[in-house]
Design an enzyme around this catalytic site. Structure first.
Site, PDB file in Angstrom:
ATOM      1  N   SER A   8       0.825  -1.204   0.000  1.00  0.00           N
ATOM      2  CA  SER A   8       0.000   0.000   0.000  1.00  0.00           C
ATOM      3  C   SER A   8       0.862   1.258   0.000  1.00  0.00           C
ATOM      4  CB  SER A   8      -0.927   0.001   1.223  1.00  0.00           C
ATOM      5  OG  SER A   8      -0.171  -0.072   2.414  1.00  0.00           O
ATOM      6  N   TYR A  39      -4.271   0.763   3.975  1.00  0.00           N
ATOM      7  CA  TYR A  39      -5.276  -0.267   3.718  1.00  0.00           C
ATOM      8  C   TYR A  39      -5.951  -0.739   5.009  1.00  0.00           C
ATOM      9  CZ  TYR A  39      -3.798  -1.204  -1.163  1.00  0.00           C
ATOM     10  OH  TYR A  39      -3.530  -1.128  -2.498  1.00  0.00           O
ATOM     11  N   GLY A  40      -5.168  -0.770   6.086  1.00  0.00           N
ATOM     12  CA  GLY A  40      -5.606  -1.470   7.298  1.00  0.00           C
ATOM     13  C   GLY A  40      -6.790  -0.878   8.028  1.00  0.00           C
ATOM     14  N   CYS A  70       2.478  -6.907   1.965  1.00  0.00           N
ATOM     15  CA  CYS A  70       1.491  -6.231   2.809  1.00  0.00           C
ATOM     16  C   CYS A  70       0.659  -7.308   3.502  1.00  0.00           C
ATOM     17  CB  CYS A  70       0.597  -5.341   1.948  1.00  0.00           C
ATOM     18  SG  CYS A  70      -0.787  -4.574   2.812  1.00  0.00           S
ATOM     19  N   ASN A  71       0.730  -7.344   4.814  1.00  0.00           N
ATOM     20  CA  ASN A  71      -0.018  -8.361   5.556  1.00  0.00           C
ATOM     21  C   ASN A  71      -1.518  -8.211   5.356  1.00  0.00           C
ATOM     22  OD1 ASN A  71       2.666  -7.837   7.035  1.00  0.00           O
ATOM     23  ND2 ASN A  71       1.993  -9.735   7.972  1.00  0.00           N
ATOM     24  N   THR A  72      -1.992  -6.969   5.310  1.00  0.00           N
ATOM     25  CA  THR A  72      -3.421  -6.736   5.134  1.00  0.00           C
ATOM     26  C   THR A  72      -3.901  -7.245   3.789  1.00  0.00           C
ATOM     27  OG1 THR A  72      -3.325  -4.782   6.565  1.00  0.00           O
ATOM     28  CG2 THR A  72      -5.219  -4.977   5.088  1.00  0.00           C
ATOM     29  N   CYS A 180       3.350  -6.224  10.320  1.00  0.00           N
ATOM     30  CA  CYS A 180       3.081  -5.288   9.223  1.00  0.00           C
ATOM     31  C   CYS A 180       4.437  -4.876   8.669  1.00  0.00           C
ATOM     32  CB  CYS A 180       2.323  -4.063   9.741  1.00  0.00           C
ATOM     33  SG  CYS A 180       2.133  -2.743   8.516  1.00  0.00           S
ATOM     34  N   THR A 181       4.557  -4.786   7.356  1.00  0.00           N
ATOM     35  CA  THR A 181       5.875  -4.499   6.765  1.00  0.00           C
ATOM     36  C   THR A 181       6.348  -3.073   7.036  1.00  0.00           C
ATOM     37  OG1 THR A 181       4.785  -4.019   4.640  1.00  0.00           O
ATOM     38  CG2 THR A 181       5.672  -6.245   4.965  1.00  0.00           C
ATOM     39  N   HIS A 182       5.463  -2.203   7.523  1.00  0.00           N
ATOM     40  CA  HIS A 182       5.892  -0.865   7.927  1.00  0.00           C
ATOM     41  C   HIS A 182       6.651  -0.883   9.257  1.00  0.00           C
ATOM     42  CE1 HIS A 182       2.716   0.200   5.037  1.00  0.00           C
ATOM     43  NE2 HIS A 182       3.228   1.400   4.981  1.00  0.00           N
TER      44      HIS A 182
END
Length: 250
Positions: A8, A39-40, A70-72, A180-182
């Protein structure tokens, strides 16, 4: 070989960095859907439309494989994407199994976006591992917003993390999952907030290792230089590219 990486926004850069470490010499196309980030916190059906639009764009670029960094997005769309496209699609999910294995019989905190933690995929994973008694979900949506705004100021991040973790008796916990990749951008701040004996893990290494196995890629000497092309919500943007490269090279 051409590999698409999609997130995202800026979070998937942490996955791209791991890919460059494990799989140098590839051609990478990175797509950041910054118009629709985050997105989350959005309705699931809206996010699903964004995801399919992005993947169709990457499909038109003739990619050989796709990493949904992106996990979401993984949680809500990977099954449908695999049914539509023929190339390998690798997703992200919270590294719950290794977290449980390393927790020394203590509890595990899984940090992620609200949508990831609410999705059936995550709940099925916890059930499969029979770990509801030790797993505590913790949504950290502000970290996504901070990363997308390139905010890495310790004076902003530390108070936020301290407030989120103050509800836990951290002596009971052995592992914190960055789901989460962030979140890996803030790993050093997590270390400052958490007791030293708590492990902090993410799924980036395992995701790229999985991709290597699926593509049957062996280590080679004298790899050529990796090529990276960035797309920001469908357009190639060299100014945004500079910001992303600065983060990538930290």
């Amino acid at each position: 070989m051409k590999i698409g990486i999609f997130d995202s926004g800026v979070g998937g850069i942490t996955v791209l960095k791991e890919a460059l470490n494990q799989l140098p010499g590839m051609e990478y196309i990175y797509y950041a859907d910054t118009i629709n980030v985050p997105y989350g916190t959005k309705p699931k059906e809206n996010v699903k439309k964004y995801i399919f639009k992005v993947v169709e764009f990457l499909n038109d670029k003739n990619i050989d494989a796709l990493i949904i960094a992106c996990n979401t997005a993984t949680s809500i769309a990977i099954k449908d994407l695999r049914e539509r496209y023929d190339f390998p699609i690798i997703g992200m999910e919270p590294a719950l199994k290794p977290a449980i294995e390393s927790s020394d019989n203590r509890k595990v905190i899984v940090t992620a976006t609200n949508l990831t933690l609410q999705e059936k995929k995550f709940n099925d994973l916890v059930t499969k591992l029979n770990s509801w008694n030790i797993v505590e979900p913790l949504p950290l949506p502000k970290l996504v917003e901070y990363a997308e705004s390139f905010i890495f100021d310790k004076n902003i991040i530390l108070p936020y993390l301290k407030k989120q973790f103050e509800k836990f008796n951290l002596e009971e916990y052995g592992t914190v999952v960055l789901g989460c990749t962030h979140f890996p951008y803030y790993k050093e701040y997590f270390k400052e907030v958490l007791p030293k004996d708590i492990d902090i893990i993410d799924g980036n290494y395992g995701t790229i290792k999985n991709l290597k196995n699926i593509l049957n890629i062996k280590e080679k000497k004298d790899q050529k230089e990796s090529k990276i092309t960035f797309y920001i919500s469908g357009r190639e943007d060299k100014e945004e590219l500079k910001k992303y490269l600065n983060i990538l090279n930290k």
